[in-house]
Structure formats: C-alpha cells, structure tokens
Design a protein around this motif. Structure first.
Motif, PDB file in Angstrom:
ATOM      1  N   ASN A   6      28.898 -31.603   0.571  1.00  0.00           N
ATOM      2  CA  ASN A   6      27.907 -30.915   1.408  1.00  0.00           C
ATOM      3  C   ASN A   6      28.300 -29.472   1.696  1.00  0.00           C
ATOM      4  OD1 ASN A   6      26.523 -33.317   1.451  1.00  0.00           O
ATOM      5  ND2 ASN A   6      27.285 -33.929   3.461  1.00  0.00           N
ATOM      6  N   GLY A   7      29.030 -28.848   0.791  1.00  0.00           N
ATOM      7  CA  GLY A   7      29.432 -27.461   0.982  1.00  0.00           C
ATOM      8  C   GLY A   7      28.235 -26.516   0.938  1.00  0.00           C
ATOM      9  N   PRO A   8      28.342 -25.315   1.536  1.00  0.00           N
ATOM     10  CA  PRO A   8      27.229 -24.363   1.613  1.00  0.00           C
ATOM     11  C   PRO A   8      27.128 -23.523   0.339  1.00  0.00           C
ATOM     12  CG  PRO A   8      29.113 -23.524   2.840  1.00  0.00           C
ATOM     13  CD  PRO A   8      29.527 -24.861   2.295  1.00  0.00           C
ATOM     14  N   LEU A   9      26.276 -23.908  -0.594  1.00  0.00           N
ATOM     15  CA  LEU A   9      26.151 -23.186  -1.860  1.00  0.00           C
ATOM     16  C   LEU A   9      25.764 -21.728  -1.644  1.00  0.00           C
ATOM     17  CD1 LEU A   9      24.349 -25.806  -4.134  1.00  0.00           C
ATOM     18  CD2 LEU A   9      26.772 -25.184  -4.112  1.00  0.00           C
ATOM     19  N   GLY A  10      24.959 -21.468  -0.611  1.00  0.00           N
ATOM     20  CA  GLY A  10      24.514 -20.102  -0.358  1.00  0.00           C
ATOM     21  C   GLY A  10      25.622 -19.151   0.034  1.00  0.00           C
ATOM     22  N   PRO A  40      31.658 -22.431  -2.625  1.00  0.00           N
ATOM     23  CA  PRO A  40      32.870 -21.792  -2.111  1.00  0.00           C
ATOM     24  C   PRO A  40      33.920 -22.775  -1.627  1.00  0.00           C
ATOM     25  CG  PRO A  40      31.140 -21.656  -0.472  1.00  0.00           C
ATOM     26  CD  PRO A  40      30.512 -22.246  -1.709  1.00  0.00           C
ATOM     27  N   TRP A  41      33.546 -24.041  -1.444  1.00  0.00           N
ATOM     28  CA  TRP A  41      34.499 -25.002  -0.913  1.00  0.00           C
ATOM     29  C   TRP A  41      35.441 -25.525  -1.986  1.00  0.00           C
ATOM     30  CZ3 TRP A  41      32.150 -28.715   3.320  1.00  0.00           C
ATOM     31  CH2 TRP A  41      31.804 -27.934   4.436  1.00  0.00           C
ATOM     32  N   HIS A  42      34.907 -26.075  -3.055  1.00  0.00           N
ATOM     33  CA  HIS A  42      35.762 -26.703  -4.061  1.00  0.00           C
ATOM     34  C   HIS A  42      35.398 -26.330  -5.491  1.00  0.00           C
ATOM     35  CE1 HIS A  42      35.973 -29.417  -0.495  1.00  0.00           C
ATOM     36  NE2 HIS A  42      37.250 -29.304  -0.747  1.00  0.00           N
ATOM     37  N   PRO A  52      40.462 -20.704   1.870  1.00  0.00           N
ATOM     38  CA  PRO A  52      41.595 -21.355   1.174  1.00  0.00           C
ATOM     39  C   PRO A  52      42.174 -22.532   1.950  1.00  0.00           C
ATOM     40  CG  PRO A  52      41.777 -18.980   0.976  1.00  0.00           C
ATOM     41  CD  PRO A  52      40.646 -19.239   1.932  1.00  0.00           C
ATOM     42  N   LEU A  53      42.129 -22.493   3.271  1.00  0.00           N
ATOM     43  CA  LEU A  53      42.596 -23.634   4.065  1.00  0.00           C
ATOM     44  C   LEU A  53      41.675 -24.829   3.868  1.00  0.00           C
ATOM     45  CD1 LEU A  53      43.580 -21.928   7.448  1.00  0.00           C
ATOM     46  CD2 LEU A  53      45.111 -22.759   5.668  1.00  0.00           C
ATOM     47  N   LEU A  54      40.384 -24.568   3.762  1.00  0.00           N
ATOM     48  CA  LEU A  54      39.421 -25.651   3.575  1.00  0.00           C
ATOM     49  C   LEU A  54      39.590 -26.308   2.219  1.00  0.00           C
ATOM     50  CD1 LEU A  54      36.933 -27.095   4.781  1.00  0.00           C
ATOM     51  CD2 LEU A  54      35.521 -25.396   3.625  1.00  0.00           C
ATOM     52  N   ARG A  61      33.188 -21.211   8.962  1.00  0.00           N
ATOM     53  CA  ARG A  61      31.810 -20.785   9.233  1.00  0.00           C
ATOM     54  C   ARG A  61      31.790 -19.392   9.842  1.00  0.00           C
ATOM     55  NH1 ARG A  61      29.911 -23.129   6.008  1.00  0.00           N
ATOM     56  NH2 ARG A  61      27.833 -22.778   6.787  1.00  0.00           N
ATOM     57  N   LEU A  62      32.877 -19.032  10.542  1.00  0.00           N
ATOM     58  CA  LEU A  62      32.918 -17.739  11.224  1.00  0.00           C
ATOM     59  C   LEU A  62      33.517 -16.641  10.354  1.00  0.00           C
ATOM     60  CD1 LEU A  62      34.133 -19.039  14.708  1.00  0.00           C
ATOM     61  CD2 LEU A  62      31.813 -18.325  14.099  1.00  0.00           C
TER      62      LEU A  62
END
Length: 346
Positions: free
Chosen positions: A274-278, A290-292, A79-81, A72-73
């Motif tokens: 529930n990844g942040p599409l924005g 950006p998550w998967h 890549p770790l996520l 988030r920061l």
C-alpha cells in the motif's frame, strides 16, 4: 525490478543497515548493563539482561512507529522505511529474550507449568494482588511474534496485501498492551519519575507524529469537484517531469504522472504494501514505488513481466493546459492511452 526477477538479498545497503542496527543495540545493552551495575551493584545478571532487553525492545518499537509518519512528513526518512522489517524482527527478538528471561526468573522453578503460572498468577487487585501485567506483555509478545513470522514477502503474497496490512496494523494494539504492561508493572515497582516521564514522552512523541502526519494527509483528501464526468486536477506545468500530483477523486487517491510529453493516471496505492505511488517517480519507463521499488507501466498499471501486480488506471485528457481525469477507476491493468501534451510532444 523491470529487468529480471531476482530475490532481494543482503546488498551493501542492507548490510550497512543491519551492522548499524546490531552495533546500536549492542552499544545500548553494554551502556545499560554498565550503568545498572554502577547504580545497583547487587543486581543479578538475569535481572539486568531482562531489563536491558525489555527497554531496548521498547525503544525500538517507538522508533518503528515513528518511521511511517516521519516519511509522510519528509521523504529523507524513506531509507529507514525500506528496511523497517529488520527493525521489527530485531525488536521482536529482544522482546522474546525479555519474555523468556521473565518466565525463567519468575515462573520456572515452581510446582506448576511456567505458562500456567504466568497466566494464573497475580489475578487482580483483590487481597493485595498485583494486576496481571505480565499477561499483557505475553499477549503483546504473541502479536509481535506473529508479525515477525509473516514479515517476508512470501506471506504478503499468500495472505494478499489487504489482509497482510490489516495483520501488521496490530502493532498498535501491541503498543497499547506494552504501555499497560510498563505502567502496571515496571512503573509500579520502580516508582521512578524518570521512567514515568520517559514513557509519557515516548507516547506523546508517537501520538504527536501520527496526528501531524494525519493532518497533513487530510489536506490531500479534499474531493475535487467534477463536471461532465471529468475532474480538473491541475495544470500540466504543476506536475514535475517524471513525477506525479496526487488528487482525491471519488474517494480514492489518484497519482497523475507526467513523462516524456505524456500524462497518465493510476491508483496511488501500490499492491505490495500500500505504498504511495504518487510519491515515487518514473524510472526505466515505469512508475517506481518509493517504499520498496515495485514498478508499474503508467499506460496500463501493470508490473513488467514476470511480475503480476496491477493497479487501477484512469482516463486522462488535457484541455487548454489543464489535466482532466475521469474519477471512475478502470479495472486493474486496463490499458489507457496517455494524454499528450502538445507543447512537449511536438
């Protein structure tokens, strides 16, 4: 994802990730065993392995809990996520080794069933007894095993994303139980200021990261005022090409994307995890999480075939260079004509 359905295998990135993880865990255990033998030459191999696997799992848990707020920061931690499940399964295996060795060493050679012995021993402080910290660790391990067993996308689909997410939020309960397990067990036995200090630092690190990330996210949740049914979100120029601006409308985060002279708005919540599409971008004509890497058509919020995931969409219009969004979400997958930005479209 938008080209063909294919299960994600151990590609080059995942192999490097797993090799690095395996090498890091192995190196830690070797160093831990070597230093422990030097400090305590009389310690048994079982005791050293028990402590080594337990501390390795504890450290990995801190790393796992740090990845979310770090992403988030700073998006460079993404890549770790992407491969965080690998960390979780590895941590669970180490915790299981620790728990198995503890049961064998302390409960396997009595006249009672080892599990019964574990649950009934050290009943409390009365009579000089020790608080049953092993039971706390056992419950935490049960939670971690449940999470590891359901970490595959098969269970995500079967349980549905909201249920799956709620289940995996139990990691914070497991963390609390493990902190008590350490505080009432190892810290009472060792009485080491170093061990107590490192445990406190770990707790402060995890709590601090979450507080900072939460404070930053809170600023995004300021409601935009609206008139005549639409909310002014930003100017078109404020939205980077192929990217989005996230606004909170009607209590929900909405991702407003600009692409090829058009503007569309969808829910900010990916249906996968529930990844942040924005925080993603437009790739191959699709909003890409950006998550998967899950993708959605910005004009209708639907994933390309054969996938069936859908997110709510929102009506958008442009007035004098300002992007206006109707805060009332449409049903997931509803087609909405994109708003055209004349300066680009012409």
């Amino acid at each position: 994802m938008s080209h063909a359905y294919e299960a994600v295998g151990w590609n080059r990135q995942k192999r490097l990730y797993d090799l690095t993880l395996a090498a890091g865990v192995s190196l830690y255990l070797v160093v831990f065993l070597g230093v422990s033998l030097w400090l305590r030459p009389g310690a048994t191999a079982e005791t050293l392995l028990l402590r080594g696997s337990g501390t390795a799992a504890f450290l990995l848990l801190h790393l796992i809990l740090s990845i979310g707020p770090l992403c988030r920061l700073d998006e460079r931690f993404l890549p770790l996520l992407y491969n965080r499940r690998h960390l979780g399964v590895t941590m669970c295996l180490l915790a299981a080794v620790h728990g198995g060795l503890a049961i064998v060493q302390f409960h396997a050679f009595g006249d009672r069933d080892p599990l019964v012995s574990l649950l009934s021993s050290n009943g409390g402080f009365e009579g000089g007894g020790v608080f049953p910290f092993q039971v706390l660790g056992f419950v935490a391990l049960a939670i971690l095993v449940l999470m590891a067993a359901t970490s595959h996308d098969f269970w995500l689909a079967q349980l549905t994303p909201p249920v799956w997410k709620s289940l995996h939020m139990l990691v914070y309960g497991a963390y609390g139980l493990i902190l008590l397990h350490v505080a009432l067990g190892a810290l009472q036995a060792e009485r080491s200021p170093w061990l107590a200090g490192l445990t406190a630092v770990g707790l402060a690190w995890v709590a601090g990261l979450h507080l900072v990330a939460g404070w930053r996210e809170r600023r995004r949740d300021i409601e935009r005022r609206h008139a005549n049914g639409y909310v002014a979100v930003c100017s078109v120029e404020e939205i980077p090409e192929g990217r989005a601006v996230v606004a909170t409308l009607g209590g929900e985060r909405v991702a407003v994307f600009r692409y090829e002279g058009r503007v569309s708005a969808v829910s900010n919540v990916c249906q996968h995890q529930n990844g942040p599409l924005g925080e993603g971008r437009i790739l191959d004509g699709c909003i890409t999480c950006p998550w998967h890497g899950f993708q959605y058509d910005p004009a209708n919020g639907a994933s390309p075939p054969p996938f069936t995931e859908k997110v709510p969409t929102f009506r958008v219009r442009i007035d004098d260079g300002r992007v206006l969004v109707d805060p009332r979400p449409l049903p997931a997958g509803t087609p909405v004509p994109p708003a055209c930005w004349s300066e680009v479209a012409t």
